[in-house]
Write a protein that holds these residues in place. Structure first.
Motif: not given
Length: 280
Positions: A157, A159-160, A162-163, A166, A190, A195
């Motif tokens: 996903t 979010d995964e 981006l995590t 990070r 973002t 991505r």
């Protein structure tokens, strides 16, 4: 620009293959050009040293590869491979009408692209600098290699990603990892298109391109400089030591207490070293 580092650098763009190719630059337009290539990050990695290069009379050009950073377009597994990226960089240089010998520097996978440009004569490379670059079979690292599996890519996903980015950025910045700097580095991801491009680049990551370059590099007399953060957990300094021992006309500069993006840990030292090398 969202970048917050104090600098005289400006962001500009040129059309390549019908898409906007974004790049950071500083100094005079008539300075000797230096192409600065990123890998799994973006042109932000070069921002801390641009003024040093400009002050030396050079024209640094830190380009965002297609689909990454601030550039338009979108990478695929085919166009995200090292040979295709090298071809694109050559077209970028042509779009800027850069002529004559060009100095090239590469960080991370951008170092693989730089090595490819040199050994395949796609540009008249006058000097080659590698900053915590991939070499030999040092890549892809495990955190990247998992995205070579299409099932992993399909199940991951936003979010995964981006995590994971990070975590990687925080580790790569080491002692320079402030929250503002991490935010600057993460901002391009973002964008869903970025991505996808990033996953295409890492999905195409293949160390055969650096392994295949070794015989030609051993015969190549172009001056080479390695600048290495000694505490890099992604690209170990032992690979730099091997490269320096095997490749002619190569100098290794070790940067203590610095990670995978040492330009953030020791910008003044690295800026002076790069400027001295490119103007020698």
């Amino acid at each position: 620009m969202s970048e917050t580092t104090d600098t005289t650098a400006v962001r500009s763009a040129v059309r390549v293959d019908g898409e906007s190719a974004s790049y950071l630059t500083a100094g005079r337009q008539d300075g000797r050009p230096v192409l600065l290539l990123h890998g799994t990050y973006w042109s932000r990695v070069w921002l801390p040293v641009l003024d040093h290069l400009a002050d030396a009379g050079l024209r640094p050009l830190a380009v965002d590869l297609p689909g990454l950073g601030r550039s338009g377009g979108e990478l695929t597994l085919e166009t995200g491979a090292v040979p295709a990226l090298a071809d694109w960089v050559a077209r970028f240089a042509s779009s800027l009408q850069l002529s004559g010998p060009i100095a090239v520097a590469g960080h991370d996978i951008g170092g693989a692209v730089a090595q490819h440009l040199l050994v395949h004569d796609q540009l008249d490379v006058s000097r080659l600098a590698l900053v915590n670059s991939v070499t030999y079979d040092s890549w892809p690292v495990s955190s990247v290699a998992r995205f070579r599996d299409p099932e992993v890519v399909a199940a991951t996903t936003a979010d995964e990603i981006l995590t994971a980015r990070r975590q990687a950025v925080t580790q790569a910045l080491a002692d320079a990892a402030t929250e503002q700097r991490i935010t600057d580095y993460l901002h391009p991801w973002t964008d869903e298109r970025v991505r996808r491009s990033w996953m295409a680049m890492v999905g195409a990551a293949d160390n055969r391109y650096t392994r295949d370059a070794v015989p030609a590099l051993r015969q190549n007399t172009t001056p080479k400089l390695l600048v290495w953060g000694e505490d890099d957990d992604f690209q170990k300094v032992e690979y730099a030591e091997r490269f320096a021992s095997e490749m002619p006309h190569t100098t290794l500069i070790r940067i203590p207490d610095a990670g995978h993006i040492p330009t953030e840990n020791a910008p003044d030292q690295i800026g002076r070293v790069l400027a001295g090398f490119f103007t020698a």
